[in-house]
Design a protein around this motif. Structure first.
Motif, PDB file in Angstrom:
ATOM      1  N   SER A  54      -2.083  10.732  -1.516  1.00  0.00           N
ATOM      2  CA  SER A  54      -2.763  10.118  -2.656  1.00  0.00           C
ATOM      3  C   SER A  54      -2.839   8.616  -2.407  1.00  0.00           C
ATOM      4  N   SER A  55      -4.051   8.126  -2.118  1.00  0.00           N
ATOM      5  CA  SER A  55      -4.187   6.700  -1.768  1.00  0.00           C
ATOM      6  C   SER A  55      -3.907   5.794  -2.967  1.00  0.00           C
ATOM      7  N   GLY A  56      -4.024   6.348  -4.193  1.00  0.00           N
ATOM      8  CA  GLY A  56      -3.710   5.555  -5.374  1.00  0.00           C
ATOM      9  C   GLY A  56      -2.271   5.039  -5.343  1.00  0.00           C
ATOM     10  N   LEU A  57      -1.390   5.766  -4.636  1.00  0.00           N
ATOM     11  CA  LEU A  57       0.014   5.349  -4.538  1.00  0.00           C
ATOM     12  C   LEU A  57       0.141   3.961  -3.926  1.00  0.00           C
ATOM     13  N   ILE A  58      -0.768   3.646  -3.012  1.00  0.00           N
ATOM     14  CA  ILE A  58      -0.687   2.344  -2.338  1.00  0.00           C
ATOM     15  C   ILE A  58      -1.020   1.227  -3.339  1.00  0.00           C
ATOM     16  N   TYR A  59      -2.095   1.450  -4.125  1.00  0.00           N
ATOM     17  CA  TYR A  59      -2.466   0.438  -5.130  1.00  0.00           C
ATOM     18  C   TYR A  59      -1.390   0.355  -6.206  1.00  0.00           C
ATOM     19  N   ARG A  60      -0.806   1.497  -6.527  1.00  0.00           N
ATOM     20  CA  ARG A  60       0.280   1.509  -7.507  1.00  0.00           C
ATOM     21  C   ARG A  60       1.498   0.746  -6.959  1.00  0.00           C
ATOM     22  N   ALA A 118      -2.177  -2.544 -15.258  1.00  0.00           N
ATOM     23  CA  ALA A 118      -2.375  -3.770 -14.470  1.00  0.00           C
ATOM     24  C   ALA A 118      -3.090  -3.525 -13.149  1.00  0.00           C
ATOM     25  N   ILE A 119      -3.277  -2.243 -12.796  1.00  0.00           N
ATOM     26  CA  ILE A 119      -3.684  -1.918 -11.422  1.00  0.00           C
ATOM     27  C   ILE A 119      -5.079  -2.435 -11.063  1.00  0.00           C
ATOM     28  N   HIS A 120      -5.952  -2.603 -12.067  1.00  0.00           N
ATOM     29  CA  HIS A 120      -7.323  -3.014 -11.725  1.00  0.00           C
ATOM     30  C   HIS A 120      -7.358  -4.376 -11.045  1.00  0.00           C
ATOM     31  N   GLU A 148      -6.723  11.931  -1.061  1.00  0.00           N
ATOM     32  CA  GLU A 148      -7.410  11.807  -2.354  1.00  0.00           C
ATOM     33  C   GLU A 148      -7.397  10.383  -2.886  1.00  0.00           C
ATOM     34  N   GLY A 149      -8.454  10.040  -3.623  1.00  0.00           N
ATOM     35  CA  GLY A 149      -8.535   8.710  -4.220  1.00  0.00           C
ATOM     36  C   GLY A 149      -9.899   8.458  -4.816  1.00  0.00           C
ATOM     37  N   ARG A 150     -10.416   7.235  -4.598  1.00  0.00           N
ATOM     38  CA  ARG A 150     -11.726   6.865  -5.152  1.00  0.00           C
ATOM     39  C   ARG A 150     -12.763   6.641  -4.052  1.00  0.00           C
ATOM     40  N   SER A 207     -17.601   0.128 -11.416  1.00  0.00           N
ATOM     41  CA  SER A 207     -18.329  -1.136 -11.284  1.00  0.00           C
ATOM     42  C   SER A 207     -17.727  -2.064 -10.223  1.00  0.00           C
ATOM     43  N   ARG A 208     -16.651  -1.624  -9.573  1.00  0.00           N
ATOM     44  CA  ARG A 208     -16.006  -2.446  -8.549  1.00  0.00           C
ATOM     45  C   ARG A 208     -17.037  -2.843  -7.489  1.00  0.00           C
ATOM     46  N   GLU A 209     -17.017  -4.138  -7.089  1.00  0.00           N
ATOM     47  CA  GLU A 209     -18.022  -4.572  -6.104  1.00  0.00           C
ATOM     48  C   GLU A 209     -17.769  -3.948  -4.738  1.00  0.00           C
TER      49      GLU A 209
HETATM   50  O1   DC Z   1      -5.376   8.083  -8.373  1.00  0.00           O
HETATM   51  P1   DC Z   1      -4.523   7.133  -9.158  1.00  0.00           P
HETATM   52  O2   DC Z   1      -4.666   7.267 -10.648  1.00  0.00           O
HETATM   53  O3   DC Z   1      -3.073   7.157  -8.743  1.00  0.00           O
HETATM   54  O4   DC Z   1      -5.080   5.677  -8.782  1.00  0.00           O
HETATM   55  C1   DC Z   1      -4.571   4.535  -9.399  1.00  0.00           C
HETATM   56  C2   DC Z   1      -5.575   3.410  -9.335  1.00  0.00           C
HETATM   57  O5   DC Z   1      -5.714   2.953  -8.001  1.00  0.00           O
HETATM   58  C3   DC Z   1      -6.979   3.759  -9.805  1.00  0.00           C
HETATM   59  O6   DC Z   1      -7.149   3.442 -11.178  1.00  0.00           O
HETATM   60  C4   DC Z   1      -7.874   2.911  -8.975  1.00  0.00           C
HETATM   61  C5   DC Z   1      -7.058   2.606  -7.745  1.00  0.00           C
HETATM   62  N1   DC Z   1      -7.503   3.336  -6.558  1.00  0.00           N
HETATM   63  C6   DC Z   1      -8.501   2.771  -5.841  1.00  0.00           C
HETATM   64  O7   DC Z   1      -9.014   1.723  -6.210  1.00  0.00           O
HETATM   65  N2   DC Z   1      -8.933   3.386  -4.705  1.00  0.00           N
HETATM   66  C7   DC Z   1      -8.402   4.544  -4.308  1.00  0.00           C
HETATM   67  N3   DC Z   1      -8.838   5.119  -3.190  1.00  0.00           N
HETATM   68  C8   DC Z   1      -7.371   5.145  -5.047  1.00  0.00           C
HETATM   69  C9   DC Z   1      -6.949   4.509  -6.193  1.00  0.00           C
END
Ligand code: DC
Length: 249
Positions: A54-60, A118-120, A148-150, A207-209
């Motif tokens: 889960s790539s979100g873990l890195i941003y978290r 705060a993650i944004h 998985e991620g965005r 909307s992220r650039e």
């Molecule tokens: O999947 P998650 O809810 O754990 O992701 C947390 C935040 O991380 C999500 O709101 C946006 C960011 N994120 C991102 O910008 N790009 C990704 N590939 C995964 C997560």
């Protein structure tokens, strides 16, 4: 972030000269918050004997680091400096990738509402995103990885052989997230608050650039709202090459 070496992005076309058997096996699953990615990845990992990432873990983790050190997450220069000064690693644990910061796994704290709110600031920072790319691409070789991620199908692994994009209505996603916060993290919030937070996250992600949330052109889009997790898994398995399926003994 000690290492900046950038390994080649896995490529799926046969014209690149890479023998089929040596091609990294990556299945990307993108989608908005609460669309069911983690549940589907957990089930699919079992079926495919795959590693879940889960790539979100890195941003978290970076957000947690800033909050933990008393840094204002809105201060990009301070957050970048803190991330640079820390050792951020991906490690394999129980068939999933975890993120360690200076050798420590913050655990469930990564999923707290404080981090999510705060993650944004971190996810919208193009410089940080670029710095975190090599880390994501340095996944264990030889394993099938469910990433998985965005932006996994669009930016991190644009050449991944199988890509999926999950969707669901915002009301359904809020209901799921509300239950998860209560059952897993013991956080009790009104459903309307969770819905409003999801709406803000959707706006941020779309909307992220850099690396906005959208399906890759070659992704299969699946609505999870009217399917059980098992049905979603079956729909994804239809796209998986036969040689990725575990061999029955
Ligand atoms: O999947 P998650 O809810 O754990 O992701 C947390 C935040 O991380 C999500 O709101 C946006 C960011 N994120 C991102 O910008 N790009 C990704 N590939 C995964 C997560």
């Amino acid at each position: 972030m000690a290492e900046t070496r950038d390994p080649p992005v896995p490529h799926s076309e046969s014209s690149d000269g890479v023998p089929e058997g040596e091609r990294p096996r990556i299945l990307t699953i993108d989608g908005p918050a609460g669309c069911g990615k983690s549940t589907v990845v957990r089930l699919l990992a079992r079926r495919l004997d795959a590693l879940a990432f889960s790539s979100g873990l890195i941003y978290r983790a970076v957000t947690w680091l800033a909050l933990h050190q008393g840094i204002d997450p809105a201060s990009a220069s301070e957050v970048r400096a803190a991330a640079r000064a820390s050792r951020i690693e991906l490690v394999e644990r129980d068939d999933a990738i975890r993120v360690l910061i200076d050798g420590e796994d913050p655990g469930d704290a990564l999923d707290s509402t404080r981090v999510t709110e705060a993650i944004h600031w971190i996810a919208d920072d193009a410089v940080l995103r670029a710095a975190l790319l090599p880390l994501q691409r340095r996944l264990p070789a030889g394993r099938l990885v469910l990433a998985e991620g965005r932006d996994l199908g669009t930016v991190v692994f644009p050449g991944a052989p199988v890509k999926v994009f999950l969707t669901a209505s915002i009301e359904e996603r809020a209901r799921r997230r509300h239950a998860e916060l209560r059952d897993r993290l013991g956080e009790e919030h009104p459903l309307q608050t969770v819905l409003a937070q999801l709406r803000r996250r959707d706006e941020n992600d779309e909307s992220r650039e850099v690396a906005p949330l959208r399906p890759a052109p070659d992704a299969r889009v699946i609505d999870t709202g009217d399917r059980t997790p098992e049905e979603v898994v079956e729909a994804i398995l239809e796209k998986v090459p036969r040689e990725w399926l575990p061999q029955r003994r």
